[in-house]
Design an enzyme around this catalytic site. Structure first.
Site, PDB file in Angstrom:
ATOM      1  N   ARG A 273       0.918  -1.240  -0.102  1.00 50.20           N
ATOM      2  CA  ARG A 273       0.016  -0.140   0.045  1.00 50.20           C
ATOM      3  C   ARG A 273       1.001   1.267   0.066  1.00 50.20           C
ATOM      4  O   ARG A 273       0.675   2.200  -0.740  1.00 50.20           O
ATOM      5  CB  ARG A 273      -0.807   0.097   1.193  1.00 50.20           C
TER       6      ARG A 273
ATOM      7  N   ARG B 141     -13.824   0.045  -1.146  1.00 50.17           N
ATOM      8  CA  ARG B 141     -13.451   0.133   0.209  1.00 50.17           C
ATOM      9  C   ARG B 141     -14.478   0.852   0.954  1.00 50.17           C
ATOM     10  O   ARG B 141     -14.317   0.501   2.133  1.00 50.17           O
ATOM     11  CB  ARG B 141     -11.842   0.669   0.122  1.00 50.17           C
TER      12      ARG B 141
ATOM     13  N   TYR C  81     -15.364  -1.175   4.177  1.00 52.09           N
ATOM     14  CA  TYR C  81     -15.006  -1.071   5.629  1.00 52.09           C
ATOM     15  C   TYR C  81     -14.919   0.416   5.803  1.00 52.09           C
ATOM     16  O   TYR C  81     -14.249   0.928   6.735  1.00 52.09           O
ATOM     17  CB  TYR C  81     -13.689  -1.697   6.018  1.00 52.09           C
TER      18      TYR C  81
ATOM     19  N   CYS D  27     -26.329   0.184  -8.796  1.00 52.27           N
ATOM     20  CA  CYS D  27     -27.832  -0.036  -8.152  1.00 52.27           C
ATOM     21  C   CYS D  27     -27.703  -0.828  -6.754  1.00 52.27           C
ATOM     22  O   CYS D  27     -28.236  -1.790  -6.500  1.00 52.27           O
ATOM     23  CB  CYS D  27     -28.729  -0.854  -9.114  1.00 52.27           C
TER      24      CYS D  27
END
Length: 434
Positions: free
Chosen positions: A296, A333, A337, A364
């Protein structure tokens, strides 16, 4: 916005990424669009490697490619001398397509298939990290059939609960990953592996979680792992010569996070390296080969997603919805969470915020939201909406939900942009349909 030389506001009042005007990028490549700042990726990689070499002198930075995997990222990290951590046959195949040296690949996963293990062994992957007794049996059989001795690490759980979202904590006692040190399971699997003739156990792996800012967690993890290494040396007469401390370094997403620089990221590596040296000397251990697996922090802040603004729906006295032409199909994401992001209007970077919006996707689903309560200038249809720090776990988690296209990826450096993942077509969506 966490500004840097390659992410700033230009003289036109527009967002500039890697020397390229975001509005020009949209004109040339369309929206939604993943934009990756190549120079930032390279700068973080080099900082990690340099600090590891300077402070420890014996180890490897292995890019955790689950954060963002495509052919070009493997070419970039290979050119910089990094290894790669892969977690599936698909990631392994992608790396191999670029000629990535397989001896510098580490294969992870808590439930690798038999076919994936066969592919890893036949590809001469440097290290396989095992995560179950069944996997030990299966991998030993596969290695024997291939007439090979496979180097492995065992994933263990040091019981360090880093302060992060519970979905991305990986070292709790009840985690699905690894063998607990405290329960005695880790020692049992070490004994078991020692009975296998086609597996060569070189050390242990731990990963305490993701998006971690509390550096003390790594100090505790190094102490716990080296104490366990000492225990295994004294009780089983086994001395390990590799230690993989994983990654999980935190990045900036929004105002609640520290605005980290490249040198701030490198401080994680420096801390782990210096703590490991200190613990090894104190506890009388051989100096293990140190592997770190940041993902990350290498690509996260390098990525910005650009959208076109669509409908604005004002529910008087309650909420203003700003609809974009993306959503949970290319950034799930928030839905998963409640991940926080910073949002700006890329063509109005100098304008003051006057209205609070909830950024809504086009799927939707009521939960298809990217960000809530975002203060922006007055937004009009066609404005370019920029969502920051989307380089990690966005493209890699994207789907064709509602048969939307997964956006293309462009890499930008010195003002020059190029596709590294080309746009999808309708034909791509139905390619595997019968």
């Amino acid at each position: 916005m966490n500004e840097r030389n390659t992410l700033k506001i230009n003289n036109f009042g527009h967002l500039e990424i890697g020397g390229a005007d975001a509005i020009e990028l949209v004109k040339n490549f369309g929206t939604p669009l993943y934009v990756m700042d190549q120079a930032h990726i390279e700068n973080v990689c080099l900082a990690y490697s340099e600090v590891l070499n300077k402070e420890y002198g014996y180890g490897m930075v292995a890019y955790a490619s689950k954060a963002f995997s495509c052919k070009e990222i493997y070419r970039i990290i290979n050119s910089l001398g990094l290894g790669a951590d892969v977690v599936s046959g698909g990631e392994l195949y992608t790396a191999k397509c670029t000629g990535f040296p397989t001896e510098k690949i580490i294969f992870h996963g808590n439930n690798k298939s038999e076919q994936e293990l066969i592919e890893a062994v036949s590809s001469n992957v440097g290290i396989i990290v095992v995560d179950s007794f069944d996997e030990v049996d299966l991998l030993d059989k596969i290695s024997k059939n291939a007439n090979k001795i496979q180097t492995i690490l065992i994933r263990v759980n040091p019981g360090i609960e880093a302060h992060t979202h519970h979905y991305i904590q990986t070292a709790k006692i009840d985690s699905k990953f690894g063998f607990s040190i405290d329960s005695g399971e880790a020692e049992e699997i070490i004994k078991y592996v020692s009975t296998k003739s086609n597996l060569k156990l070189k050390g242990l792996h731990c990963h305490i979680g993701s998006q971690i800012f509390e550096k003390q967690s790594y100090v505790l993890a190094v102490d716990k792992m080296t104490s366990f290494y000492k225990h295994i040396k004294e009780t089983l007469c086994i001395e390990f010569d590799i230690l993989n401390m994983g990654g999980g370094f935190g990045i900036w997403y929004s105002d609640g996070d520290a605005k980290t620089t490249v040198s701030d990221y490198a401080d994680y590596v420096k801390l782990i390296a210096t703590e490991l040296k200190r613990n090894v000397e104190k506890k009388g251990l051989i100096k293990p080969y140190l592997i770190l697996e940041p993902g990350r922090s290498i690509v996260g802040e390098a990525g910005i997603t650009l959208y076109s603004a669509g409908n604005v729906k004002e529910i008087k006295g309650i909420k203003n919805y700003l609809a974009i032409n993306g959503g949970m199909f290319e950034n799930p994401r928030f839905a998963l969470y409640q991940a926080k992001y910073t949002v700006k209007v890329a063509n109005k970077m100098m304008d003051k915020g006057v209205k609070t919006y909830t950024i809504a996707g086009k799927c939707c689903e009521s939960g298809d939201i990217i960000a809530e309560d975002v203060l922006l200038p007055s937004v009009e249809r066609g404005d370019v909406i920029a969502v920051f720090s989307t380089g990690a776990y966005n493209y890699s988690m994207a789907s064709n939900y509602n048969r939307n296209f997964i956006p293309p990826v462009v890499m930008v450096k010195d003002g020059v942009a190029r596709y590294v993942v080309k746009p999808q077509t309708y034909e791509d969506l139905v390619r595997n349909d019968i």
